[in-house]
Design a protein around this motif. Structure first.
Motif, PDB file in Angstrom:
ATOM      1  N   GLY A 136       0.761  -1.225  -0.019  1.00  0.00           N
ATOM      2  CA  GLY A 136      -0.038   0.010   0.035  1.00  0.00           C
ATOM      3  C   GLY A 136       0.919   1.498   0.049  1.00  0.00           C
ATOM      4  O   GLY A 136       0.251   2.332  -0.174  1.00  0.00           O
ATOM      5  N   ASP A 137       2.170   1.279   0.133  1.00  0.00           N
ATOM      6  CA  ASP A 137       3.110   2.578   0.097  1.00  0.00           C
ATOM      7  C   ASP A 137       4.007   2.301  -1.131  1.00  0.00           C
ATOM      8  O   ASP A 137       4.474   1.261  -1.448  1.00  0.00           O
ATOM      9  CB  ASP A 137       3.875   2.450   1.170  1.00  0.00           C
ATOM     10  CG  ASP A 137       4.610   3.502   1.477  1.00  0.00           C
ATOM     11  OD1 ASP A 137       4.830   4.499   0.635  1.00  0.00           O
ATOM     12  OD2 ASP A 137       5.326   3.684   2.581  1.00  0.00           O
ATOM     13  N   GLU A 138       4.057   3.220  -1.936  1.00  0.00           N
ATOM     14  CA  GLU A 138       4.873   3.279  -3.362  1.00  0.00           C
ATOM     15  C   GLU A 138       6.502   3.452  -2.788  1.00  0.00           C
ATOM     16  O   GLU A 138       7.287   3.083  -3.745  1.00  0.00           O
ATOM     17  CB  GLU A 138       4.430   4.478  -4.245  1.00  0.00           C
ATOM     18  CG  GLU A 138       3.138   4.383  -4.531  1.00  0.00           C
ATOM     19  CD  GLU A 138       3.008   3.735  -5.771  1.00  0.00           C
ATOM     20  OE1 GLU A 138       3.621   3.948  -6.471  1.00  0.00           O
ATOM     21  OE2 GLU A 138       1.724   3.130  -6.233  1.00  0.00           O
ATOM     22  N   GLN A 139       6.459   4.062  -1.729  1.00  0.00           N
ATOM     23  CA  GLN A 139       8.191   4.507  -1.410  1.00  0.00           C
ATOM     24  C   GLN A 139       8.887   3.144  -1.193  1.00  0.00           C
ATOM     25  O   GLN A 139       8.271   2.254  -0.244  1.00  0.00           O
ATOM     26  CB  GLN A 139       8.155   5.301  -0.030  1.00  0.00           C
ATOM     27  CG  GLN A 139       9.589   5.713   0.146  1.00  0.00           C
ATOM     28  CD  GLN A 139       9.764   6.565   1.345  1.00  0.00           C
ATOM     29  OE1 GLN A 139       8.910   7.128   1.744  1.00  0.00           O
ATOM     30  NE2 GLN A 139      11.044   6.883   1.770  1.00  0.00           N
ATOM     31  N   PRO A 140       9.878   2.783  -1.682  1.00  0.00           N
ATOM     32  CA  PRO A 140      10.664   1.560  -1.412  1.00  0.00           C
ATOM     33  C   PRO A 140      11.261   1.440  -0.105  1.00  0.00           C
ATOM     34  O   PRO A 140      11.504   2.308   0.329  1.00  0.00           O
ATOM     35  CB  PRO A 140      12.046   1.617  -2.381  1.00  0.00           C
ATOM     36  CG  PRO A 140      11.336   2.372  -3.623  1.00  0.00           C
ATOM     37  CD  PRO A 140      10.552   3.492  -2.907  1.00  0.00           C
ATOM     38  N   VAL A 141      11.210   0.202   0.328  1.00  0.00           N
ATOM     39  CA  VAL A 141      12.000   0.150   1.749  1.00  0.00           C
ATOM     40  C   VAL A 141      13.451  -0.146   1.601  1.00  0.00           C
ATOM     41  O   VAL A 141      14.370   0.137   2.081  1.00  0.00           O
ATOM     42  CB  VAL A 141      11.294  -1.190   2.379  1.00  0.00           C
ATOM     43  CG1 VAL A 141      12.134  -1.687   3.694  1.00  0.00           C
ATOM     44  CG2 VAL A 141       9.905  -0.934   2.891  1.00  0.00           C
ATOM     45  N   THR A 142      13.675  -1.031   0.434  1.00  0.00           N
ATOM     46  CA  THR A 142      15.001  -1.495  -0.028  1.00  0.00           C
ATOM     47  C   THR A 142      14.836  -1.868  -1.723  1.00  0.00           C
ATOM     48  O   THR A 142      13.725  -1.971  -1.947  1.00  0.00           O
ATOM     49  CB  THR A 142      15.539  -2.638   0.541  1.00  0.00           C
ATOM     50  OG1 THR A 142      14.711  -3.936   0.540  1.00  0.00           O
ATOM     51  CG2 THR A 142      16.018  -2.747   2.201  1.00  0.00           C
ATOM     52  N   LEU A 143      15.956  -1.461  -2.317  1.00  0.00           N
ATOM     53  CA  LEU A 143      15.972  -1.805  -3.425  1.00  0.00           C
ATOM     54  C   LEU A 143      17.399  -2.176  -3.929  1.00  0.00           C
ATOM     55  O   LEU A 143      18.384  -1.908  -3.214  1.00  0.00           O
ATOM     56  CB  LEU A 143      15.501  -0.544  -4.363  1.00  0.00           C
ATOM     57  CG  LEU A 143      16.067   0.691  -4.296  1.00  0.00           C
ATOM     58  CD1 LEU A 143      17.273   0.861  -4.995  1.00  0.00           C
ATOM     59  CD2 LEU A 143      15.052   1.799  -4.733  1.00  0.00           C
ATOM     60  N   GLY A 144      17.839  -2.688  -5.134  1.00  0.00           N
ATOM     61  CA  GLY A 144      18.895  -3.081  -5.475  1.00  0.00           C
ATOM     62  C   GLY A 144      18.848  -4.079  -6.817  1.00  0.00           C
ATOM     63  O   GLY A 144      17.955  -4.054  -7.617  1.00  0.00           O
ATOM     64  N   ASN A 145      20.045  -4.744  -6.956  1.00  0.00           N
ATOM     65  CA  ASN A 145      20.382  -5.775  -7.882  1.00  0.00           C
ATOM     66  C   ASN A 145      20.810  -6.684  -7.785  1.00  0.00           C
ATOM     67  O   ASN A 145      22.063  -6.496  -6.886  1.00  0.00           O
ATOM     68  CB  ASN A 145      20.528  -5.023  -9.283  1.00  0.00           C
ATOM     69  CG  ASN A 145      22.235  -4.793  -9.084  1.00  0.00           C
ATOM     70  OD1 ASN A 145      22.860  -4.371  -8.316  1.00  0.00           O
ATOM     71  ND2 ASN A 145      22.817  -4.921 -10.249  1.00  0.00           N
ATOM     72  N   PHE A 146      21.073  -7.870  -8.336  1.00  0.00           N
ATOM     73  CA  PHE A 146      22.129  -8.763  -8.124  1.00  0.00           C
ATOM     74  C   PHE A 146      22.109  -9.716  -9.488  1.00  0.00           C
ATOM     75  O   PHE A 146      21.328  -9.446 -10.448  1.00  0.00           O
ATOM     76  CB  PHE A 146      21.644  -9.572  -7.059  1.00  0.00           C
ATOM     77  CG  PHE A 146      20.621 -10.551  -6.940  1.00  0.00           C
ATOM     78  CD1 PHE A 146      20.525 -11.929  -7.845  1.00  0.00           C
ATOM     79  CD2 PHE A 146      19.439 -10.129  -6.509  1.00  0.00           C
ATOM     80  CE1 PHE A 146      19.488 -12.794  -7.606  1.00  0.00           C
ATOM     81  CE2 PHE A 146      17.997 -10.752  -6.505  1.00  0.00           C
ATOM     82  CZ  PHE A 146      18.170 -12.042  -7.285  1.00  0.00           C
ATOM     83  N   ILE A 147      23.208 -10.463  -9.620  1.00  0.00           N
ATOM     84  CA  ILE A 147      23.543 -11.250 -10.839  1.00  0.00           C
ATOM     85  C   ILE A 147      23.535 -12.606 -10.436  1.00  0.00           C
ATOM     86  O   ILE A 147      24.040 -12.975  -9.509  1.00  0.00           O
ATOM     87  CB  ILE A 147      24.662 -10.595 -11.441  1.00  0.00           C
ATOM     88  CG1 ILE A 147      24.752  -9.096 -11.564  1.00  0.00           C
ATOM     89  CG2 ILE A 147      25.129 -11.372 -12.540  1.00  0.00           C
ATOM     90  CD1 ILE A 147      26.262  -8.369 -11.567  1.00  0.00           C
TER      91      ILE A 147
END
Length: 153
Positions: A136-147
């Motif tokens: 219900g919230d658009e703001q990310p808590v965490t984000l990132g990437n991995f391979i």
């Protein structure tokens, strides 16, 4: 839960390049889940355990360590995806950001995208982008990437 995405061989990943692979159902985070994780990594800070003190703090509840959401990626991924006729190896991450705390009582949602696919001499390397939000919230808590590196069986 809906049916899992069936990835049959490394070629099947190309259909998802530049697209969303899945968005998870909300995962309800409890104080017990946070505390079990903290014990496993020896993070014994009061804001992970002392519920009364946390209620009076700016957090308002027990908070998870920043790496908590990173640790959930594997299990949530395999809740949504089945691999067939390929083997995989996690290579690492180029980016991981913690933007706000996950608190006991939050329900978090994972959005998982296939950013790009690199051809290798053998197999492929898939760059995934992910974002955790509180439902219900658009703001990310965490984000990132991995391979992840994939090879045919």
């Amino acid at each position: 839960m809906s049916e899992k995405i069936q990835l049959n061989g490394i070629g099947s990943l190309s259909a998802y390049e530049g697209k969303e692979l899945f968005t998870s159902k909300p995962l309800h985070v409890t104080a017990t889940m946070i505390q079990d994780f903290c014990r496993s990594v020896n993070q014994m800070d009061w804001f992970h355990f002392d519920e009364e003190r946390c209620k009076a703090s700016p957090f308002g509840a027990v908070v998870a360590p920043g790496m908590y959401t990173m640790s959930l990626l594997h299990s949530v991924y395999f809740d949504h995806v089945e691999l067939h006729n390929m083997k995989a190896l996690f290579l690492g991450t180029d980016r991981f950001r913690i933007l706000k705390p996950v608190k006991a009582g939050d329900s978090i949602v994972l959005k998982f995208n296939v950013d790009k696919i690199e051809q290798r001499k053998e197999g492929i390397a898939v760059h995934y982008d992910f974002t955790w939000t509180v439902a219900g919230d658009e703001q990310p808590v965490t984000l990132g990437n991995f391979i992840v590196r994939y090879w045919p069986l």
